[in-house]
Design an enzyme around this catalytic site. Structure first.
Site, PDB file in Angstrom:
ATOM      1  N   TYR A 166      18.803 -38.140 -18.061  1.00 60.11           N
ATOM      2  CA  TYR A 166      20.139 -38.799 -18.768  1.00 60.11           C
ATOM      3  C   TYR A 166      20.604 -40.214 -17.658  1.00 60.11           C
ATOM      4  O   TYR A 166      20.653 -41.208 -18.418  1.00 60.11           O
ATOM      5  CB  TYR A 166      21.259 -37.810 -18.833  1.00 60.11           C
ATOM      6  CG  TYR A 166      22.844 -38.339 -19.194  1.00 60.11           C
ATOM      7  CD1 TYR A 166      22.743 -38.763 -20.383  1.00 60.11           C
ATOM      8  CD2 TYR A 166      23.544 -38.716 -18.416  1.00 60.11           C
ATOM      9  CE1 TYR A 166      24.134 -39.256 -20.808  1.00 60.11           C
ATOM     10  CE2 TYR A 166      24.756 -39.441 -18.517  1.00 60.11           C
ATOM     11  CZ  TYR A 166      24.979 -39.443 -19.939  1.00 60.11           C
ATOM     12  OH  TYR A 166      26.269 -39.947 -20.427  1.00 60.11           O
ATOM     13  N   LYS A 170      20.809 -44.481 -18.791  1.00 58.62           N
ATOM     14  CA  LYS A 170      21.737 -45.152 -18.844  1.00 58.62           C
ATOM     15  C   LYS A 170      21.931 -46.367 -17.931  1.00 58.62           C
ATOM     16  O   LYS A 170      22.154 -47.444 -18.048  1.00 58.62           O
ATOM     17  CB  LYS A 170      22.962 -44.366 -18.229  1.00 58.62           C
ATOM     18  CG  LYS A 170      23.432 -43.322 -19.343  1.00 58.62           C
ATOM     19  CD  LYS A 170      24.098 -43.854 -20.751  1.00 58.62           C
ATOM     20  CE  LYS A 170      24.777 -42.986 -21.372  1.00 58.62           C
ATOM     21  NZ  LYS A 170      25.017 -43.290 -23.032  1.00 58.62           N
TER      22      LYS A 170
HETATM   23  N1  NDP Z   1      31.655 -36.941 -22.303  1.00 59.28           N
HETATM   24  C1  NDP Z   1      31.415 -37.419 -21.132  1.00 59.28           C
HETATM   25  O1  NDP Z   1      31.812 -36.579 -20.259  1.00 59.28           O
HETATM   26  C2  NDP Z   1      30.825 -38.637 -20.897  1.00 59.28           C
HETATM   27  C3  NDP Z   1      30.269 -39.222 -22.011  1.00 59.28           C
HETATM   28  N2  NDP Z   1      29.557 -40.546 -21.920  1.00 59.28           N
HETATM   29  C4  NDP Z   1      28.837 -41.212 -22.997  1.00 59.28           C
HETATM   30  O2  NDP Z   1      29.712 -41.231 -24.114  1.00 59.28           O
HETATM   31  C5  NDP Z   1      28.896 -41.208 -25.508  1.00 59.28           C
HETATM   32  C6  NDP Z   1      29.376 -40.072 -26.115  1.00 59.28           C
HETATM   33  O3  NDP Z   1      29.339 -38.954 -25.535  1.00 59.28           O
HETATM   34  P1  NDP Z   1      30.089 -37.449 -26.011  1.00 59.28           P
HETATM   35  O4  NDP Z   1      31.205 -37.923 -27.108  1.00 59.28           O
HETATM   36  O5  NDP Z   1      30.602 -36.608 -25.046  1.00 59.28           O
HETATM   37  O6  NDP Z   1      28.845 -36.808 -26.799  1.00 59.28           O
HETATM   38  P2  NDP Z   1      28.662 -35.872 -28.263  1.00 59.28           P
HETATM   39  O7  NDP Z   1      27.541 -34.900 -27.917  1.00 59.28           O
HETATM   40  O8  NDP Z   1      30.079 -35.267 -28.309  1.00 59.28           O
HETATM   41  O9  NDP Z   1      28.291 -36.655 -29.367  1.00 59.28           O
HETATM   42  C7  NDP Z   1      26.934 -37.460 -29.333  1.00 59.28           C
HETATM   43  C8  NDP Z   1      26.595 -37.793 -30.570  1.00 59.28           C
HETATM   44  O10 NDP Z   1      25.514 -38.067 -30.921  1.00 59.28           O
HETATM   45  C9  NDP Z   1      24.819 -37.572 -32.065  1.00 59.28           C
HETATM   46  N3  NDP Z   1      23.342 -37.427 -31.785  1.00 59.28           N
HETATM   47  C10 NDP Z   1      22.834 -36.213 -31.044  1.00 59.28           C
HETATM   48  N4  NDP Z   1      21.409 -36.465 -30.904  1.00 59.28           N
HETATM   49  C11 NDP Z   1      21.221 -37.476 -31.778  1.00 59.28           C
HETATM   50  C12 NDP Z   1      19.983 -38.054 -32.426  1.00 59.28           C
HETATM   51  N5  NDP Z   1      18.788 -37.764 -32.073  1.00 59.28           N
HETATM   52  N6  NDP Z   1      20.088 -39.126 -33.073  1.00 59.28           N
HETATM   53  C13 NDP Z   1      21.212 -39.563 -33.601  1.00 59.28           C
HETATM   54  N7  NDP Z   1      22.480 -39.029 -33.274  1.00 59.28           N
HETATM   55  C14 NDP Z   1      22.215 -37.899 -32.523  1.00 59.28           C
HETATM   56  C15 NDP Z   1      25.661 -36.378 -32.374  1.00 59.28           C
HETATM   57  O11 NDP Z   1      25.524 -35.751 -33.362  1.00 59.28           O
HETATM   58  P3  NDP Z   1      24.532 -34.897 -34.301  1.00 59.28           P
HETATM   59  O12 NDP Z   1      24.325 -33.865 -33.243  1.00 59.28           O
HETATM   60  O13 NDP Z   1      25.095 -34.524 -35.564  1.00 59.28           O
HETATM   61  O14 NDP Z   1      23.265 -35.736 -34.383  1.00 59.28           O
HETATM   62  C16 NDP Z   1      26.981 -36.715 -31.959  1.00 59.28           C
HETATM   63  O15 NDP Z   1      27.530 -37.566 -32.930  1.00 59.28           O
HETATM   64  C17 NDP Z   1      27.457 -41.128 -24.922  1.00 59.28           C
HETATM   65  O16 NDP Z   1      26.847 -42.346 -24.960  1.00 59.28           O
HETATM   66  C18 NDP Z   1      27.659 -40.399 -23.531  1.00 59.28           C
HETATM   67  O17 NDP Z   1      26.505 -41.028 -22.609  1.00 59.28           O
HETATM   68  C19 NDP Z   1      29.451 -41.100 -20.807  1.00 59.28           C
HETATM   69  C20 NDP Z   1      30.170 -40.574 -19.693  1.00 59.28           C
HETATM   70  C21 NDP Z   1      30.726 -39.312 -19.783  1.00 59.28           C
HETATM   71  C1  LIG Z   2      31.290 -35.411 -13.024  1.00 54.63           C
HETATM   72  C2  LIG Z   2      30.794 -36.799 -13.277  1.00 54.63           C
HETATM   73  C3  LIG Z   2      31.923 -38.097 -12.763  1.00 54.63           C
HETATM   74  C4  LIG Z   2      32.241 -37.748 -11.228  1.00 54.63           C
HETATM   75  C5  LIG Z   2      31.364 -38.901 -10.374  1.00 54.63           C
HETATM   76  O1  LIG Z   2      31.783 -39.677  -9.781  1.00 54.63           O
HETATM   77  O2  LIG Z   2      30.083 -38.962 -10.429  1.00 54.63           O
HETATM   78  C6  LIG Z   2      30.394 -37.277 -14.665  1.00 54.63           C
HETATM   79  C7  LIG Z   2      30.586 -38.713 -15.025  1.00 54.63           C
HETATM   80  C8  LIG Z   2      29.487 -38.797 -16.262  1.00 54.63           C
HETATM   81  C9  LIG Z   2      29.393 -37.494 -16.700  1.00 54.63           C
HETATM   82  C10 LIG Z   2      28.187 -37.130 -17.649  1.00 54.63           C
HETATM   83  C11 LIG Z   2      27.898 -37.877 -18.593  1.00 54.63           C
HETATM   84  O3  LIG Z   2      27.962 -39.140 -18.315  1.00 54.63           O
HETATM   85  C12 LIG Z   2      28.033 -37.445 -20.044  1.00 54.63           C
HETATM   86  C13 LIG Z   2      27.013 -36.370 -20.161  1.00 54.63           C
HETATM   87  C14 LIG Z   2      27.192 -35.932 -21.495  1.00 54.63           C
HETATM   88  C15 LIG Z   2      26.371 -34.893 -21.963  1.00 54.63           C
HETATM   89  O4  LIG Z   2      26.925 -34.598 -23.352  1.00 54.63           O
HETATM   90  C16 LIG Z   2      26.755 -33.520 -21.097  1.00 54.63           C
HETATM   91  C17 LIG Z   2      27.264 -34.112 -19.651  1.00 54.63           C
HETATM   92  C18 LIG Z   2      27.127 -35.212 -18.861  1.00 54.63           C
HETATM   93  C19 LIG Z   2      25.883 -35.293 -18.167  1.00 54.63           C
HETATM   94  C20 LIG Z   2      28.226 -35.897 -18.056  1.00 54.63           C
HETATM   95  C21 LIG Z   2      28.427 -34.704 -17.159  1.00 54.63           C
HETATM   96  C22 LIG Z   2      29.572 -35.033 -15.958  1.00 54.63           C
HETATM   97  C23 LIG Z   2      29.561 -36.497 -15.581  1.00 54.63           C
HETATM   98  C24 LIG Z   2      28.205 -36.504 -14.614  1.00 54.63           C
END
Ligand code: NDP
Ligand SMILES: C[C@H](CCC(=O)O)[C@H]1CC[C@H]2[C@@H]3C(=O)C[C@@H]4C[C@H](O)CC[C@]4(C)[C@H]3CC[C@]12C
Length: 289
Positions: A166, A170
């Site tokens: 992952y 990024k």
């Molecule tokens: N939550 C966190 O702690 C953090 C999140 N982020 C970033 O924020 C963004 C959103 O994360 P978050 O909301 O937690 O993620 P979610 O898992 O809630 O949402 C992911 C979305 O992507 C879609 N998706 C998954 N697989 C595919 C695929 N193969 N093709 C198209 N769409 C797909 C899912 O829908 P479906 O399954 O219907 O396809 C869903 O709508 C990401 O870029 C993540 O890296 C960054 C740091 C921390």
């Molecule tokens: C705990 C981490 C922050 C603390 C630090 O300073 O390192 C989180 C920061 C980013 C998170 C991950 C992320 O980017 C999104 C992923 C989304 C997936 O759906 C699942 C989990 C994540 C791997 C998520 C996990 C926590 C962090 C590493």
């Protein structure tokens, strides 16, 4: 912090009537961004794989006041589909103002298992599809002097344990989009690129994967989604959310040393426990600074 900050002259009116694509909009942060944009009166085109969820999000967006709301379902593992989504915007609206790249494919939270195919697939979903959508959308974005918003993570600025594939995807986004931003400046292309560096956010998927392993409190997805839209509309280079992650990023080399050492120590202390109760490595708790 000063360098990346923008004057706070955001108004929700800035999004009224704008044509916005949001990827990964069926859940989590993407879903919340769709609702904010709808409330602000934007036209939204939402994308994810699960049609039934997207249908519900579209209905809610229309209730909230979206100028229009529609969806395209499919998987971003396939770059041809990424191009198709942008073409849908072109056919429907004849242009585009903002491209919000947010989706991610599933990845585990554990020691890297050596599965190269998983890394390849994740790079296709989390990185290559972002590039493909950008390439296809660029003529429309140049025309509208629009914005590209790329949702990334602190894991794209610093490597931490258990998220190697992952984290790699990024880092790739950071390299590609910051380089592209320089080229836009050289060529006077007035398309902004905002890279969103997020910490732990309370989406269902993140909570499911890591809440048992990380003691840090997650930040709310609703506020996070609003901050992403705000920073995109203000054409900021970077968003850091929550703001507290900046301190960690300034001290990265020091924190890395401490974190790696701390994680090793905790895992060692838990070693006996894990042998006794069959816990897997990812089930060991580690403190975040
Ligand atoms: N939550 C966190 O702690 C953090 C999140 N982020 C970033 O924020 C963004 C959103 O994360 P978050 O909301 O937690 O993620 P979610 O898992 O809630 O949402 C992911 C979305 O992507 C879609 N998706 C998954 N697989 C595919 C695929 N193969 N093709 C198209 N769409 C797909 C899912 O829908 P479906 O399954 O219907 O396809 C869903 O709508 C990401 O870029 C993540 O890296 C960054 C740091 C921390
Ligand atoms: C705990 C981490 C922050 C603390 C630090 O300073 O390192 C989180 C920061 C980013 C998170 C991950 C992320 O980017 C999104 C992923 C989304 C997936 O759906 C699942 C989990 C994540 C791997 C998520 C996990 C926590 C962090 C590493």
């Amino acid at each position: 912090v000063y360098f990346y900050s923008a004057p706070d002259n955001f108004s929700e009116e800035m999004l009224r009537g704008k044509r916005v694509i949001v990827t990964g909009a069926s859940s989590g942060i993407g879903e919340q961004m769709a609702y904010h944009l709808a409330r602000m009166g934007a036209h939204v085109l939402l994308m994810a794989r699960t049609e039934a969820k997207l249908q519900k999000v579209v209905e809610r967006c229309l209730e909230l006041g979206a100028a229009s709301a529609r969806f395209v379902s499919g998987s971003m593992e396939n770059t041809a589909f990424a191009e198709e989504v942008v073409k849908e915007a072109e056919n429907t609206w004849g242009g585009l103002d903002m491209l919000i790249l947010n989706h991610i494919g599933y990845s585990y939270f554990n020691y890297f298992d050596g599965d190269v195919e998983h890394v390849r697939k994740l790079l296709e979903t989390n990185f290559l599809s972002y590039v493909a959508m950008t390439v296809t959308a660029l003529p429309m974005l140049k025309e509208s002097e629009g914005s590209i918003v790329v949702v990334s993570s602190v894991a794209g600025k610093a490597g931490g344990p258990f998220i190697a594939p992952y984290s790699a995807t990024k880092f790739a986004l950071e390299g590609f989009f910051s380089s592209l931003r320089h080229e836009f400046i050289i060529d006077n292309v007035n398309v902004s690129i905002t890279l969103c560096i997020l910490g732990f956010i309370d989406t269902d998927s993140a909570m499911r994967v890591v809440s048992h392993a990380i003691r840090a409190a997650p930040s709310p997805k609703e506020e996070c989604a609003l901050e992403i839209i705000r920073s995109g509309a203000l054409r900021q280079r970077e968003l850091h959310y929550p703001p507290s992650i900046v301190t960690g990023m300034l001290l990265l080399p020091e924190l890395h040393g401490l974190r790696a050492k701390g994680t090793r120590l905790l895992n060692k202390d838990l070693g006996q426990l894990m042998q006794n109760d069959q816990r897997k490595p990812q089930e060991s708790v580690f403190e975040m600074e």
